[in-house]
Design a protein around this motif. Structure first.
Motif, PDB file in Angstrom:
ATOM      1  N   ASP A   1       8.158   3.660   7.972  1.00 41.44           N
ATOM      2  CA  ASP A   1       6.733   3.146   7.814  1.00 41.44           C
ATOM      3  C   ASP A   1       6.152   3.486   9.446  1.00 41.44           C
ATOM      4  O   ASP A   1       6.613   3.108  10.376  1.00 41.44           O
ATOM      5  CB  ASP A   1       6.977   1.501   7.933  1.00 41.44           C
ATOM      6  CG  ASP A   1       5.998   0.837   7.681  1.00 41.44           C
ATOM      7  OD1 ASP A   1       4.791   1.383   7.896  1.00 41.44           O
ATOM      8  OD2 ASP A   1       5.762  -0.248   7.404  1.00 41.44           O
TER       9      ASP A   1
ATOM     10  N   ARG B   1       3.462   4.678   4.859  1.00 40.48           N
ATOM     11  CA  ARG B   1       4.727   4.984   4.609  1.00 40.48           C
ATOM     12  C   ARG B   1       5.085   6.347   4.250  1.00 40.48           C
ATOM     13  O   ARG B   1       4.515   6.690   3.149  1.00 40.48           O
ATOM     14  CB  ARG B   1       5.572   4.160   3.703  1.00 40.48           C
ATOM     15  CG  ARG B   1       5.650   2.521   4.214  1.00 40.48           C
ATOM     16  CD  ARG B   1       6.459   1.657   3.367  1.00 40.48           C
ATOM     17  NE  ARG B   1       5.617   1.127   2.098  1.00 40.48           N
ATOM     18  CZ  ARG B   1       4.651   0.466   1.934  1.00 40.48           C
ATOM     19  NH1 ARG B   1       4.557  -0.378   2.941  1.00 40.48           N
ATOM     20  NH2 ARG B   1       4.200   0.087   0.782  1.00 40.48           N
TER      21      ARG B   1
ATOM     22  N   GLY C   1       9.273   3.598  -1.221  1.00 39.38           N
ATOM     23  CA  GLY C   1       8.192   2.965  -0.721  1.00 39.38           C
ATOM     24  C   GLY C   1       7.132   3.996  -0.103  1.00 39.38           C
ATOM     25  O   GLY C   1       6.320   3.765   0.490  1.00 39.38           O
TER      26      GLY C   1
ATOM     27  N   GLU D   1       4.248   6.516   0.510  1.00 37.35           N
ATOM     28  CA  GLU D   1       2.707   6.417  -0.028  1.00 37.35           C
ATOM     29  C   GLU D   1       2.041   7.947   0.484  1.00 37.35           C
ATOM     30  O   GLU D   1       1.216   8.304  -0.305  1.00 37.35           O
ATOM     31  CB  GLU D   1       2.177   5.397   0.737  1.00 37.35           C
ATOM     32  CG  GLU D   1       2.397   4.175   0.637  1.00 37.35           C
ATOM     33  CD  GLU D   1       1.994   3.022   1.592  1.00 37.35           C
ATOM     34  OE1 GLU D   1       1.431   1.848   1.203  1.00 37.35           O
ATOM     35  OE2 GLU D   1       2.051   3.214   2.850  1.00 37.35           O
TER      36      GLU D   1
END
Length: 273
Positions: free
Chosen positions: A145, A151, A173, A175
């Motif tokens: 992150d 992320r 997670g 992105e």
């Protein structure tokens, strides 16, 4: 999280590390001046040469690369990915191919040793045997992150042909998927863009793909076309075949919209596989 500009840099690295570092800094500075906050260097950004010379340089080059990334990130106030550089693997005959992501303050955010190694015989007549002098990484790539951005999940080059690795990243997670590469000219012309778009579409994630381009030594030639691709699979920027950068905005709200419109990640029947 706010929107930001991301830059996938494109280089023609050679067997001269100092020249490569100078060329990399030039492109980092130009990207930073254009407002990029997340910048990626391609695989082998500090050295593209024969295996014997790489093994000889590995000890010093590993330290130089890590220091370079810290210095550049601090100097230009960017989050910087070194997309792959040789690090001694415990014996004199092998290295690992390591990517490092460094924050604006020079802090190491993530590290990944390339898992999938390029061992192929191409119809063009070239044979590549990466495993002969490179040891495969033994840990799955991380997702980090990045404060104020998004992320980010790491990978390197040949990994792009293994979709399960990116399922791992998006499941953790991610992105934005970083895919720094030195894709061969022969395979790149047919597979590079379509593979990047597939990884973006199936994971509804941004893809940032720094690249090597042009002729490096002997018969070694890279495809180029560093790219930024959005979660719908749209190519937002393409660096072509010259040294430079593909720079485009990453819109965090766009990720959410695409994932709401095409919720394929929620529809996975993982228990069946």
């Amino acid at each position: 999280m706010t929107d930001f500009l991301a830059a996938a840099l494109q280089l023609t690295s050679t067997s001269e590390p100092e020249l490569n570092f100078a060329a990399a800094e030039e492109q980092i500075e130009l990207a930073a001046r254009r407002g990029a906050e997340l910048v990626g260097l391609p695989e082998n950004f500090a050295f593209m040469g024969d295996d014997e010379r790489r093994l000889e340089l590995a000890q010093d080059l590993a330290q130089q690369c890590s220091r370079f990334l810290v210095t550049m990130a601090r100097r230009y106030q960017v989050v910087l990915l070194g997309g792959g550089f040789p690090v001694p693997a415990g014996d004199s005959n092998h290295t690992v191919n390591r990517a490092e992501l460094v924050g604006r303050d020079g802090q190491l955010l993530a590290r990944y040793d390339k898992i999938h190694l390029f061992d192929v015989d191409l119809p063009e007549g070239n044979t590549y045997q990466e495993s002969a002098t490179t040891t495969s990484g033994r840990e799955l790539p991380p997702v980090v992150d990045v404060p104020g951005l998004c992320r980010v999940g790491l990978s390197i080059c040949y990994d792009v042909r293994f979709p399960e690795l990116y399922r791992h990243l998006v499941g953790a997670g991610a992105e934005l998927l970083m895919i720094p590469a030195a894709f061969t000219a022969f395979t790149g012309k047919d597979h590079w863009q379509v593979l990047l778009q597939a990884r973006a579409i199936e994971n509804t994630s941004y893809v940032l793909a720094p690249a090597q381009t042009g002729r490096h030594y002997s018969r070694r030639q890279s495809h180029g076309h560093a790219m930024v691709i959005d979660p719908w699979g749209t190519v937002l920027a393409d660096a072509g075949v010259s040294q430079g950068a593909a720079i485009a905005p990453v819109d965090n709200s766009h990720i959410g919209r695409i994932r709401a419109q095409m919720p394929s990640l929620q529809h996975r029947q993982a228990a069946l596989f």
